[in-house]
Design a protein around this motif. Structure first.
Motif: not given
Length: 145
Positions: A36-47
């Motif tokens: 439910e609290n999945f985290i996506a670390n995406v290139p180009g985004l600071p957060d």
């Protein structure tokens, strides 16, 4: 003697199932594999981005642009709670993708992806798709001057 499955083997099986489910376009089933609290670390985004719906939006954008998307896992290995994947995507640009209308061009690009698993669900991803290559393949040809 009972056969035991290691955490790493379970995590690899989860990711294999996730990619197979994604290739079938079953996004609801994919979302069920995320915490439910999945985290996506995406290139180009600071957060990082948070929540399974964020993942769904990205996946839906790919399916809208490339409805015949094919996914080939080239390498997958795991340690502890992490799984690393080298994956190849291919398809035909048949819908608007990142503002570029359909070109009907075939595309092929790769991604290096790392996942963190909590229990029996995917909790976090770090993805590094070769977006430069993909965008070059669908971008309009420069006008002759």
């Amino acid at each position: 003697m009972a056969e035991t499955t290691t955490t790493t083997e379970k995590n690899l099986a989860l990711l294999r199932t996730a990619y197979e489910t994604l290739e079938r376009g079953e996004l609801d089933a994919c979302v069920e594999m995320l915490t439910e609290n999945f985290i996506a670390n995406v290139p180009g985004l600071p957060d990082p981005l948070h929540g399974p719906e964020i993942w769904r939006l990205g996946a839906q954008a790919m399916w809208d642009g490339f409805p015949d998307l094919r996914i080939s896992v080239e390498d997958m290995f795991g340690a502890d709670d992490k799984v690393a994947v080298r994956v190849h995507f291919s398809g035909t640009h048949q819908g608007t993708f990142q503002g570029i209308p359909a070109t009907d061009r075939r595309v092929s690009f790769r991604s290096i992806e790392l996942y963190r698993v909590e229990g029996d669900k995917i909790a976090e991803e770090w993805v590094a798709p070769d977006m430069i290559s993909l965008m070059q393949q669908i971008s309009p040809a420069p006008a002759d001057h």
